[in-house]
Design an enzyme around this catalytic site. Sequence first.
Site, PDB file in Angstrom:
ATOM      1  N   ASP A  72       0.885  -1.168   0.000  1.00 22.00           N
ATOM      2  CA  ASP A  72       0.000   0.000   0.000  1.00 22.00           C
ATOM      3  C   ASP A  72       0.918   1.211   0.000  1.00 22.00           C
ATOM      4  O   ASP A  72       1.642   1.454   0.980  1.00 22.00           O
ATOM      5  CB  ASP A  72      -0.882  -0.013   1.253  1.00 22.00           C
ATOM      6  CG  ASP A  72      -1.795   1.206   1.329  1.00 22.00           C
ATOM      7  OD1 ASP A  72      -1.575   2.184   0.575  1.00 22.00           O
ATOM      8  OD2 ASP A  72      -2.734   1.184   2.150  1.00 22.00           O
ATOM      9  N   VAL A  73       0.901   1.971  -1.087  1.00 18.89           N
ATOM     10  CA  VAL A  73       1.891   3.054  -1.237  1.00 18.89           C
ATOM     11  C   VAL A  73       1.708   4.187  -0.225  1.00 18.89           C
ATOM     12  O   VAL A  73       2.565   5.053  -0.107  1.00 18.89           O
ATOM     13  CB  VAL A  73       1.902   3.640  -2.676  1.00 18.89           C
ATOM     14  CG1 VAL A  73       2.341   2.596  -3.684  1.00 18.89           C
ATOM     15  CG2 VAL A  73       0.557   4.268  -3.058  1.00 18.89           C
ATOM     16  N   TYR A 131      -7.049  15.645  -7.873  1.00 16.94           N
ATOM     17  CA  TYR A 131      -6.316  14.865  -8.878  1.00 16.94           C
ATOM     18  C   TYR A 131      -5.274  15.763  -9.531  1.00 16.94           C
ATOM     19  O   TYR A 131      -4.098  15.409  -9.632  1.00 16.94           O
ATOM     20  CB  TYR A 131      -7.272  14.267  -9.921  1.00 16.94           C
ATOM     21  CG  TYR A 131      -6.572  13.265 -10.830  1.00 16.94           C
ATOM     22  CD1 TYR A 131      -6.218  12.001 -10.371  1.00 16.94           C
ATOM     23  CD2 TYR A 131      -6.238  13.600 -12.150  1.00 16.94           C
ATOM     24  CE1 TYR A 131      -5.556  11.092 -11.191  1.00 16.94           C
ATOM     25  CE2 TYR A 131      -5.581  12.691 -12.979  1.00 16.94           C
ATOM     26  CZ  TYR A 131      -5.243  11.443 -12.494  1.00 16.94           C
ATOM     27  OH  TYR A 131      -4.580  10.536 -13.322  1.00 16.94           O
TER      28      TYR A 131
HETATM   29  N1  LIG Z   1      -5.853   5.783 -17.344  1.00 21.82           N
HETATM   30  C1  LIG Z   1      -5.710   7.064 -17.591  1.00 21.82           C
HETATM   31  O1  LIG Z   1      -6.503   7.669 -18.313  1.00 21.82           O
HETATM   32  C2  LIG Z   1      -4.542   7.833 -17.013  1.00 21.82           C
HETATM   33  C3  LIG Z   1      -4.177   9.042 -17.607  1.00 21.82           C
HETATM   34  C4  LIG Z   1      -3.112   9.760 -17.083  1.00 21.82           C
HETATM   35  C5  LIG Z   1      -2.417   9.279 -15.980  1.00 21.82           C
HETATM   36  N2  LIG Z   1      -2.794   8.101 -15.409  1.00 21.82           N
HETATM   37  C6  LIG Z   1      -2.005   7.629 -14.255  1.00 21.82           C
HETATM   38  O2  LIG Z   1      -1.336   6.431 -14.590  1.00 21.82           O
HETATM   39  C7  LIG Z   1      -1.211   5.582 -13.457  1.00 21.82           C
HETATM   40  C8  LIG Z   1      -1.751   4.180 -13.776  1.00 21.82           C
HETATM   41  O3  LIG Z   1      -3.115   4.278 -14.131  1.00 21.82           O
HETATM   42  P1  LIG Z   1      -3.923   3.083 -14.820  1.00 21.82           P
HETATM   43  O4  LIG Z   1      -4.701   3.670 -15.916  1.00 21.82           O
HETATM   44  O5  LIG Z   1      -3.023   1.958 -15.119  1.00 21.82           O
HETATM   45  O6  LIG Z   1      -4.958   2.749 -13.632  1.00 21.82           O
HETATM   46  P2  LIG Z   1      -5.473   1.368 -12.994  1.00 21.82           P
HETATM   47  O7  LIG Z   1      -6.607   1.724 -12.124  1.00 21.82           O
HETATM   48  O8  LIG Z   1      -5.663   0.342 -14.060  1.00 21.82           O
HETATM   49  O9  LIG Z   1      -4.216   0.908 -12.125  1.00 21.82           O
HETATM   50  C9  LIG Z   1      -3.843   1.562 -10.958  1.00 21.82           C
HETATM   51  C10 LIG Z   1      -3.217   0.543 -10.022  1.00 21.82           C
HETATM   52  O10 LIG Z   1      -2.811   1.223  -8.823  1.00 21.82           O
HETATM   53  C11 LIG Z   1      -3.147   0.392  -7.736  1.00 21.82           C
HETATM   54  N3  LIG Z   1      -3.276   1.161  -6.500  1.00 21.82           N
HETATM   55  C12 LIG Z   1      -4.242   2.056  -6.171  1.00 21.82           C
HETATM   56  N4  LIG Z   1      -4.066   2.492  -4.927  1.00 21.82           N
HETATM   57  C13 LIG Z   1      -2.962   1.862  -4.454  1.00 21.82           C
HETATM   58  C14 LIG Z   1      -2.268   1.890  -3.207  1.00 21.82           C
HETATM   59  N5  LIG Z   1      -2.675   2.648  -2.177  1.00 21.82           N
HETATM   60  N6  LIG Z   1      -1.157   1.124  -3.073  1.00 21.82           N
HETATM   61  C15 LIG Z   1      -0.739   0.340  -4.092  1.00 21.82           C
HETATM   62  N7  LIG Z   1      -1.352   0.265  -5.280  1.00 21.82           N
HETATM   63  C16 LIG Z   1      -2.454   1.012  -5.450  1.00 21.82           C
HETATM   64  C17 LIG Z   1      -4.463  -0.257  -8.149  1.00 21.82           C
HETATM   65  O11 LIG Z   1      -4.746  -1.395  -7.360  1.00 21.82           O
HETATM   66  C18 LIG Z   1      -4.214  -0.550  -9.602  1.00 21.82           C
HETATM   67  O12 LIG Z   1      -3.636  -1.826  -9.776  1.00 21.82           O
HETATM   68  C19 LIG Z   1      -1.963   6.297 -12.321  1.00 21.82           C
HETATM   69  O13 LIG Z   1      -1.028   6.989 -11.523  1.00 21.82           O
HETATM   70  C20 LIG Z   1      -2.868   7.273 -13.059  1.00 21.82           C
HETATM   71  O14 LIG Z   1      -3.223   8.384 -12.276  1.00 21.82           O
HETATM   72  C21 LIG Z   1      -3.831   7.362 -15.901  1.00 21.82           C
END
Ligand SMILES: NC(=O)c1ccc[n+]([C@@H]2O[C@H](COP(=O)([O-])OP(=O)(O)OC[C@H]3O[C@@H](n4cnc5c(N)ncnc54)[C@H](O)[C@@H]3O)[C@@H](O)[C@H]2O)c1
Length: 256
Positions: free
Chosen positions: A63-64, A161
Amino acid sequence: MRMKDKVALVTGGASGMGAATARLFAREGAKAVVVADLLDKEGAAVVADIEKAGGRATYMHLDVTDEAQWKDAVDRTVAQHGGLDVLVNNAGISGSGEQDLYDTAAWNRLMGINATGVFLGMKYGIAAMKKGHAQGRKGGSVINLSSISGITGQGYIHVGYNASKGAVRLISKAGAAQHGKDGIRVNSVHPGLMPPMRTSGRTADPVMRAKTLKGVPLGRAGEVDEVAYAILFLASDESSYVTGAELVVDGGWTAI
Ligand SMILES: NC(=O)c1ccc[n+]([C@@H]2O[C@H](COP(=O)([O-])OP(=O)(O)OC[C@H]3O[C@@H](n4cnc5c(N)ncnc54)[C@H](O)[C@@H]3O)[C@@H](O)[C@H]2O)c1
């Protein structure tokens, strides 16, 4: 083999872009990829896939937001694999599911996971890289997942965010300024419209996505591997003179 001999830890590695990055690092010959997440079943499945394809990976529950868990995850990585070369702070939650864009609990959640989670990763990850560097390792690369929401505002996302992703953008530059002397590079990656996050709300709505795409020069959403390849570049020695940079992967969304 662009990740040959490197030990990498990827947070949020059970899903989306983190899972794509972990798989790509393994395909590129990483010595070990530590997939860290809260989702134990999904994380273990990513590791099993990597191993089936001949790669090397392990899963760790992390858990980060939990400082003790961060210390333990980094200590165990170094103990098991001899050091840490690449840290991808990718775990995050979306702000597009909130109805009240000024909800205080949501602000604390977003800042806790998206910003403090990255801060803690840098705190323990960079300390391990510094120690490794002092003992003769090459140095390290930290890649922090921000977003275009760390560069511009949006009308439909909780302000936390944007604030959390803006914080990620600048702690990356602070890290670059402070740790170049230790052989450590720190960069941020800024995806645009990607496949929805598990926690997405309005940004997962097909009508909203179609409207957004009108402002994206490439006219489509990105794919997880397109971000993973940007992360791979920053993780590999090909980017050896790149630090403090922000790599935007958004199909041109912020260019216009
Ligand atoms: N998908 C998009 O549109 C998008 C766009 C820009 C930036 N991002 C960023 O990219 C990154 C990855 O996003 P994604 O699309 O793969 O999302 P996702 O929801 O598929 O994956 C996010 C992962 O983070 C994990 N996570 C959440 N809270 C956590 C915690 N407290 N400790 C450990 N793990 C935790 C989740 O369990 C999940 O596996 C994120 O930081 C997101 O903000 C996403």
